[in-house]
Scaffold this active site. Structure first.
Site, PDB file in Angstrom:
ATOM      1  N   PHE A 316       0.827  -1.203   0.000  1.00 14.18           N
ATOM      2  CA  PHE A 316       0.000   0.000   0.000  1.00 14.18           C
ATOM      3  C   PHE A 316       0.860   1.252   0.000  1.00 14.18           C
ATOM      4  CE2 PHE A 316      -2.866  -3.106   1.897  1.00 14.18           C
ATOM      5  CZ  PHE A 316      -4.093  -2.774   1.341  1.00 14.18           C
ATOM      6  N   ASP A 317       0.489   2.226  -0.828  1.00 20.13           N
ATOM      7  CA  ASP A 317       0.964   3.583  -0.619  1.00 20.13           C
ATOM      8  C   ASP A 317       0.148   4.129   0.553  1.00 20.13           C
ATOM      9  OD1 ASP A 317       2.152   6.158  -1.199  1.00 20.13           O
ATOM     10  OD2 ASP A 317       0.201   6.718  -2.002  1.00 20.13           O
ATOM     11  N   LYS A 318       0.665   5.117   1.262  1.00 22.31           N
ATOM     12  CA  LYS A 318      -0.060   5.641   2.434  1.00 22.31           C
ATOM     13  C   LYS A 318      -1.011   6.774   2.067  1.00 22.31           C
ATOM     14  CE  LYS A 318       1.736   8.604   5.379  1.00 22.31           C
ATOM     15  NZ  LYS A 318       0.707   9.676   5.555  1.00 22.31           N
TER      16      LYS A 318
END
Length: 622
Positions: A316-318
């Site tokens: 995941f990107d944040k």
């Protein structure tokens, strides 16, 4: 010969999908009329299907054999068609041709759309640069900038090449490279990258990397190359085609030799045609895509769900993915005996009312939402890379970073915001009438559904990983709230690629979920890329296999479970179709089935496969 085959292939491609659909509709009507014995022409209506659907199959089989000696399912279909026509079984030939072309069309409709992500990245590259020579400003094409040139960048302009600031202060939007949601303050000595955007103050810089060496050009090359290693799934029927052709021909030849009846041999070729096998995968994929669409997913790659079913790591990107990407005030802390926490909050928000900085806007919006009435800001001044200065209720308010207060002779002392900084917050310091008064802490806001979604993914046996361009404190704070154990912070686009490569070298299948331009290479490289379609950049969406249209990440576990269910359905379809084929072959060898009945058996098998796949349309994990 290859030139001739190439021209033939171009001829077959004319008209595209619209032509294929038209031919299928006409052929379907012709098959029904043939079955009913109706024919306004002096020939059987099945011949329309043989010409419109069968002839392209035969030609494609010939092209594959001549150019690459590529034996696919269409070779066996061609043999069955020709053999059926030779012994006068026109209906059997027409029906087989129709079913096979239907399967081919369904497969074609699930393939990827044309994507323009690289073109959009190219458009992000600044076209011009302001070069300073002998005190004069000259505008030249960005590609002509040389290392060592002095450039001026005005507010709102893109940075044309990589370099170092030599004068001026500003804030730079670095989302294209790091995915950070907030602009980063820059001053003399700081590096700036091509493709990033100057937000507020003008500055001068010295070019250090130009042309193909610049950051934005490296990004373009990463996106272009990241897809190279992503294997495409080959159709099951085509993968086994060589064996199917050999077995079918052997069985037909032996049956003809032993029985002396050519009709039995032709029947074997007809029932050996992998009609249901060809339909097994595309019908299930299309039904699963329909289901995914209802839950907010736009599946751009036909085989993306097949790959997703085997994924065991989700990166995941944040910012913008697990969080909303918008800062929110988490604390207002006073360090003054004369002002309480609410006073600090209200005065800072009043001073920030005219600010264009995202942090200033966040302070104002959050304060208003809490019902505070803001005072008028007078003598407002915005200092790029520092903060704001204004007079509110007769008091001079400074709100910004420590450098702003220091430059105005204000010493920050006593209460230390270190605990908020460690928790990943961004801090705005406040001074009133030349005295340090306190600070306001802001942090990114976690999506409400993120925690439940991560827990559900863990329940499906998929390992969540956080890959973010944000600093380590912010990344670890979010990860701890979401029960994500593996965190990689301060990631540039090439770092995300490196981590994905590492997982793949460990034989792990990776799904990448992101929203920013900086995520595009990783979305391409991962086995499956999912982009946030609402808040995500067009470039990220174009690079991904799947787009989450409404940004509801809570539906991700459903998508993973759906992909696994789809693969189960495909396996059931294949098992059924091969079992039916085996029974039909035995009956054909013994003479119980003739070509027409064999074709009808195939038709029934295909209908059952389509019906089983259709159950996926409304499937939901209990």
């Amino acid at each position: 010969m290859k030139n001739l085959m190439g021209k033939l292939e171009e001829l077959l491609d004319l008209g595209g999908t619209k032509k294929d659909i038209t031919f299928l509709v006409i052929s379907g009507i012709a098959i029904v009329l043939s079955l009913l014995g109706i024919s306004p022409f002096p020939f059987d209506m099945s011949w329309i299907a043989i010409v419109l659907c069968g002839l392209p199959i035969i030609l494609e089989a010939i092209i594959g054999l001549v150019t690459e000696f590529d034996i696919k399912a269409d070779v066996l279909v061609s043999l069955a068609l020709i053999a059926s026509v030779c012994i006068g079984e026109d209906f059997a030939a027409g029906e087989v041709a129709f079913i096979m072309q239907l399967g081919g069309l369904l497969e074609e409709l699930t393939v990827a759309r044309a994507r323009a992500g690289i073109e959009k990245l190219v458009h992000l590259t600044p076209r011009i640069a302001r070069v300073i020579k002998d005190g004069k400003e000259n505008i030249i094409p960005a590609e002509k900038v040389q290392v060592g040139d002095i450039l001026r960048v005005l507010p709102g302009e893109g940075v044309p090449v990589d370099g170092i600031i030599i004068s001026g202060q500003t804030s730079v939007n670095q989302a294209v490279m790091t995915g950070e949601s907030l602009p980063v303050d820059k001053t003399v000595g700081d590096e700036v990258s091509s493709g990033t955007v100057n937000q507020f103050g003008a500055f001068e810089m010295k070019a250090s990397k130009v042309g193909e060496d610049s950051s934005i050009q490296r990004m373009i090359r990463l996106v272009q190359s990241a897809d190279a290693g992503k294997a495409k799934i080959i159709g099951i029927a085509d993968r086994w085609a060589t064996w199917i052709v050999v077995i079918a021909l052997t069985a037909a030849a032996l049956t003809w030799l032993i029985s002396g009846q050519i009709i039995r041999a032709v029947t074997i070729l007809v029932v050996f045609c992998p009609c249901a096998l060809v339909l097994a995968t595309p019908t299930a994929i299309m039904a699963a895509i329909g289901n995914a669409t209802k839950h907010g997913f736009l599946v751009r790659e036909g085989d993306a769900l097949e790959r997703l079913a085997r994924v065991n790591v989700i990166a995941f990107d944040k910012t913008g993915t697990l969080t909303y990407g918008t800062p929110k005030v988490t604390a207002a802390v006073s360090n003054s005996e004369n002002y309480n926490n609410n006073d600090i909050y209200r005065l800072a928000a009043s001073a920030e009312q005219l600010s264009e900085h995202p942090l200033g806007k966040a302070i104002v919006n959050c304060c208003k939402r809490e019902g505070a009435v803001l005072s008028k800001a007078e003598d407002f001044q915005m200092i790029p890379g520092r903060g704001v200065c204004a007079v509110v209720d007769g008091k001079k308010i400074l709100a910004g970073n420590p450098e702003l207060l220091k430059e105005n002779g204000v010493e920050i002392h006593s209460l230390d915001p270190e605990q908020y900084i460690k928790a990943g917050c961004t801090v705005t310091y406040v001074a009133i009438d030349g005295e340090y008064a306190g600070f306001i802490a802001l942090s990114d806001t976690l999506r409400e559904e993120s925690t439940g979604m991560i827990d559900a993914l863990n329940g499906l046996g998929v390992q969540p990983v956080l890959l973010t361009g944000d600093h380590e404190n912010a990344a670890k704070t979010i990860a701890s709230q979401l029960h994500i154990n593996e965190v990689r912070a301060n990631c540039l686009p090439e770092d995300k690629l490196k981590y994905i490569d590492t997982y793949q070298q460990e034989n792990k299948m990776v799904c990448m979920i992101g929203d920013g331009i900086n995520d595009a290479p990783a979305l391409k490289r991962a086995e499956v890329g999912i982009a946030m379609g609402g808040v995500g950049s067009d470039i990220a969406v174009d690079a991904a296999d799947i787009a989450l249209v409404d940004d509801e990440v809570k539906e991700l576990p459903h998508l993973i479970a759906l992909s696994k269910r789809m693969m189960t359905t495909i396996k059931l379809n294949m098992t059924f179709s091969m079992t039916l084929n085996f029974i039909a072959i035995v009956l054909a060898i013994t003479g119980i089935l003739n070509p027409i009945v064999g074709a009808l058996v195939h038709n029934a098998g295909s209908v059952l496969v389509i019906t089983n796949s259709a159950f996926l349309l409304k499937w939901r994990k209990k």
